[in-house]
Motif scaffolding. Structure first.
Motif, PDB file in Angstrom:
ATOM      1  N   LEU A   1       0.835  -1.190   0.000  1.00  0.00           N
ATOM      2  CA  LEU A   1       0.000   0.000   0.000  1.00  0.00           C
ATOM      3  C   LEU A   1       0.878   1.251   0.000  1.00  0.00           C
ATOM      4  CD1 LEU A   1      -2.189  -1.571   2.727  1.00  0.00           C
ATOM      5  CD2 LEU A   1      -2.997  -1.166   0.421  1.00  0.00           C
ATOM      6  N   ASN A   2       0.768   2.032  -1.056  1.00  0.00           N
ATOM      7  CA  ASN A   2       1.523   3.272  -1.167  1.00  0.00           C
ATOM      8  C   ASN A   2       0.760   4.392  -0.475  1.00  0.00           C
ATOM      9  OD1 ASN A   2       3.720   2.383  -3.013  1.00  0.00           O
ATOM     10  ND2 ASN A   2       1.992   1.962  -4.369  1.00  0.00           N
TER      11      ASN A   2
ATOM     12  N   HIS B   1       1.323  10.518   0.577  1.00  0.00           N
ATOM     13  CA  HIS B   1       1.209  11.813   1.256  1.00  0.00           C
ATOM     14  C   HIS B   1       1.897  11.841   2.621  1.00  0.00           C
ATOM     15  CE1 HIS B   1      -2.327   9.517   2.637  1.00  0.00           C
ATOM     16  NE2 HIS B   1      -2.296  10.258   3.721  1.00  0.00           N
ATOM     17  N   VAL B   2       2.232  10.644   3.178  1.00  0.00           N
ATOM     18  CA  VAL B   2       3.009  10.608   4.430  1.00  0.00           C
ATOM     19  C   VAL B   2       4.358   9.920   4.210  1.00  0.00           C
ATOM     20  CG1 VAL B   2       1.041  10.780   5.989  1.00  0.00           C
ATOM     21  CG2 VAL B   2       1.795   8.522   5.219  1.00  0.00           C
ATOM     22  N   HIS B   3       4.746   9.750   2.931  1.00  0.00           N
ATOM     23  CA  HIS B   3       6.070   9.223   2.571  1.00  0.00           C
ATOM     24  C   HIS B   3       6.302   7.818   3.131  1.00  0.00           C
ATOM     25  CE1 HIS B   3       6.339  13.477   1.850  1.00  0.00           C
ATOM     26  NE2 HIS B   3       6.399  13.755   3.142  1.00  0.00           N
ATOM     27  N   GLN B   4       5.296   6.941   2.998  1.00  0.00           N
ATOM     28  CA  GLN B   4       5.404   5.585   3.513  1.00  0.00           C
ATOM     29  C   GLN B   4       4.896   4.573   2.499  1.00  0.00           C
ATOM     30  OE1 GLN B   4       3.282   5.418   7.245  1.00  0.00           O
ATOM     31  NE2 GLN B   4       4.611   6.923   8.218  1.00  0.00           N
ATOM     32  N   VAL B   5       5.403   3.342   2.626  1.00  0.00           N
ATOM     33  CA  VAL B   5       4.884   2.172   1.925  1.00  0.00           C
ATOM     34  C   VAL B   5       4.590   1.127   2.990  1.00  0.00           C
ATOM     35  CG1 VAL B   5       5.342   0.372   0.223  1.00  0.00           C
ATOM     36  CG2 VAL B   5       6.239   2.684  -0.144  1.00  0.00           C
ATOM     37  N   HIS B   6       3.356   0.589   3.003  1.00  0.00           N
ATOM     38  CA  HIS B   6       2.959  -0.400   4.004  1.00  0.00           C
ATOM     39  C   HIS B   6       2.868  -1.776   3.346  1.00  0.00           C
ATOM     40  CE1 HIS B   6       0.936   2.677   6.933  1.00  0.00           C
ATOM     41  NE2 HIS B   6       2.038   3.158   6.382  1.00  0.00           N
TER      42      HIS B   6
ATOM     43  N   ALA C   1      -7.239   2.082  13.131  1.00  0.00           N
ATOM     44  CA  ALA C   1      -6.285   3.193  13.244  1.00  0.00           C
ATOM     45  C   ALA C   1      -6.003   3.889  11.924  1.00  0.00           C
ATOM     46  CB  ALA C   1      -4.980   2.682  13.860  1.00  0.00           C
ATOM     47  N   PHE C   2      -5.826   3.117  10.858  1.00  0.00           N
ATOM     48  CA  PHE C   2      -5.338   3.705   9.614  1.00  0.00           C
ATOM     49  C   PHE C   2      -6.085   3.149   8.407  1.00  0.00           C
ATOM     50  CE2 PHE C   2      -1.727   3.295  12.590  1.00  0.00           C
ATOM     51  CZ  PHE C   2      -1.487   4.641  12.830  1.00  0.00           C
ATOM     52  N   PRO C   3      -6.194   3.935   7.327  1.00  0.00           N
ATOM     53  CA  PRO C   3      -6.835   3.426   6.108  1.00  0.00           C
ATOM     54  C   PRO C   3      -6.167   2.177   5.541  1.00  0.00           C
ATOM     55  CG  PRO C   3      -6.637   5.813   6.005  1.00  0.00           C
ATOM     56  CD  PRO C   3      -5.867   5.368   7.222  1.00  0.00           C
ATOM     57  N   THR C   4      -4.856   2.027   5.733  1.00  0.00           N
ATOM     58  CA  THR C   4      -4.176   0.827   5.227  1.00  0.00           C
ATOM     59  C   THR C   4      -4.655  -0.428   5.957  1.00  0.00           C
ATOM     60  OG1 THR C   4      -2.327   1.323   6.718  1.00  0.00           O
ATOM     61  CG2 THR C   4      -2.095   1.985   4.424  1.00  0.00           C
ATOM     62  N   ILE C   5      -5.017  -0.291   7.226  1.00  0.00           N
ATOM     63  CA  ILE C   5      -5.523  -1.433   7.986  1.00  0.00           C
ATOM     64  C   ILE C   5      -6.893  -1.824   7.458  1.00  0.00           C
ATOM     65  CG2 ILE C   5      -6.125  -2.287  10.287  1.00  0.00           C
ATOM     66  CD1 ILE C   5      -3.111  -1.652   9.830  1.00  0.00           C
ATOM     67  N   ARG C   6      -7.765  -0.826   7.276  1.00  0.00           N
ATOM     68  CA  ARG C   6      -9.101  -1.113   6.731  1.00  0.00           C
ATOM     69  C   ARG C   6      -8.998  -1.765   5.353  1.00  0.00           C
ATOM     70  NH1 ARG C   6     -14.569   0.115   6.640  1.00  0.00           N
ATOM     71  NH2 ARG C   6     -14.503   1.148   8.672  1.00  0.00           N
TER      72      ARG C   6
ATOM     73  N   ILE D   1      -3.170   4.558  -1.441  1.00  0.00           N
ATOM     74  CA  ILE D   1      -4.129   4.965  -0.416  1.00  0.00           C
ATOM     75  C   ILE D   1      -4.223   6.487  -0.384  1.00  0.00           C
ATOM     76  CG2 ILE D   1      -4.683   4.911   2.043  1.00  0.00           C
ATOM     77  CD1 ILE D   1      -4.967   2.203   0.671  1.00  0.00           C
ATOM     78  N   HIS D   2      -5.423   6.986  -0.659  1.00  0.00           N
ATOM     79  CA  HIS D   2      -5.673   8.424  -0.619  1.00  0.00           C
ATOM     80  C   HIS D   2      -6.721   8.784   0.418  1.00  0.00           C
ATOM     81  CE1 HIS D   2      -3.325   8.777  -4.288  1.00  0.00           C
ATOM     82  NE2 HIS D   2      -4.092   7.871  -4.857  1.00  0.00           N
ATOM     83  N   ARG D   3      -7.405   7.747   0.955  1.00  0.00           N
ATOM     84  CA  ARG D   3      -8.513   8.052   1.863  1.00  0.00           C
ATOM     85  C   ARG D   3      -7.982   8.591   3.181  1.00  0.00           C
ATOM     86  NH1 ARG D   3     -11.161   2.207   3.553  1.00  0.00           N
ATOM     87  NH2 ARG D   3     -10.926   1.880   1.341  1.00  0.00           N
TER      88      ARG D   3
END
Length: 198
Positions: free
Chosen positions: A112-113, A116-121, A156-161, A187-189
């Motif tokens: 998951l890119n 906007h927070v400079h992370q890849v999950h 907690a986070f859109p990546t988890i959902r 992920i933009h949500r």
């Protein structure tokens, strides 16, 4: 960034020769300090009743965060990858640290890119080896949830959902004779606004 980690002199934003982005460049020794996305790696720890052939009673282990950001919200066990470890090692370590859980790691499930927070999950599928789990120092609680029990509004986070939605959608495919896939998403949500304190 204000100071150079090489010589401690001030840095300034500039586009280095041959580059196309502003970088922090030391005004004294000319060292270029590159800043790149961070990897967040975790697992989807699953417990399935050994005698449940239908797969209907599958449960996922979630952790209630004891740290900011998103204190008090539920998450899959995950965290920043450390130097000198593989992504698989990071996933197992974070699962042990946050949930005290013993897992057998499966394949990579989501990438998951979160630009906007400079992370890849990255999240790996994982099988819980036993029910001997306990909250680590970064967790208030650790609990198993069926799909219907998951606190969807308190994740907690859109990546988890996204990861959980994709996981349970693939579970339906598996029960119908298909298989789990690998999912890559941008992920933009936005996150749900934090609750007001009680």
């Amino acid at each position: 960034m204000k100071f150079c980690s090489e010589c401690a002199h001030p840095v300034a934003l500039a586009i280095p020769e041959g580059d196309n982005r502003p970088r922090y460049v030391c005004t004294h020794c000319n060292t270029i300090h590159y800043q790149n996305p961070k990897l967040v790696v975790g697992s989807i720890p699953v417990w399935e009743q050994p005698d449940d052939t239908s797969g209907g009673n599958i449960q996922v282990l979630l952790c209630k965060r004891a740290i900011e950001p998103r204190y008090g919200y539920w998450t899959l066990p995950a965290g920043f990858m450390e130097n000198e470890e593989t992504t698989e090692q990071a996933a197992v370590r974070e699962t042990e640290e946050e949930a005290g859980a013993n897992v057998e790691l499966g394949p990579l499930f989501t990438l998951l890119n979160v630009a906007h927070v400079h992370q890849v999950h990255l999240f790996y599928r994982a099988r819980l080896l036993d029910l001997d789990f306990a909250a680590g120092i970064e967790s208030l609680d650790v609990r198993l949830f069926t799909e219907d029990e998951i606190p969807w509004d308190d994740l907690a986070f859109p990546t988890i959902r996204s990861t959980l939605e994709l996981f349970f959608a693939d579970r339906i495919k598996v029960r119908e004779g298909g298989s789990f896939g690998f999912h890559s998403r941008d992920i933009h949500r936005p996150m749900i606004a934090p609750r007001e304190p009680d």
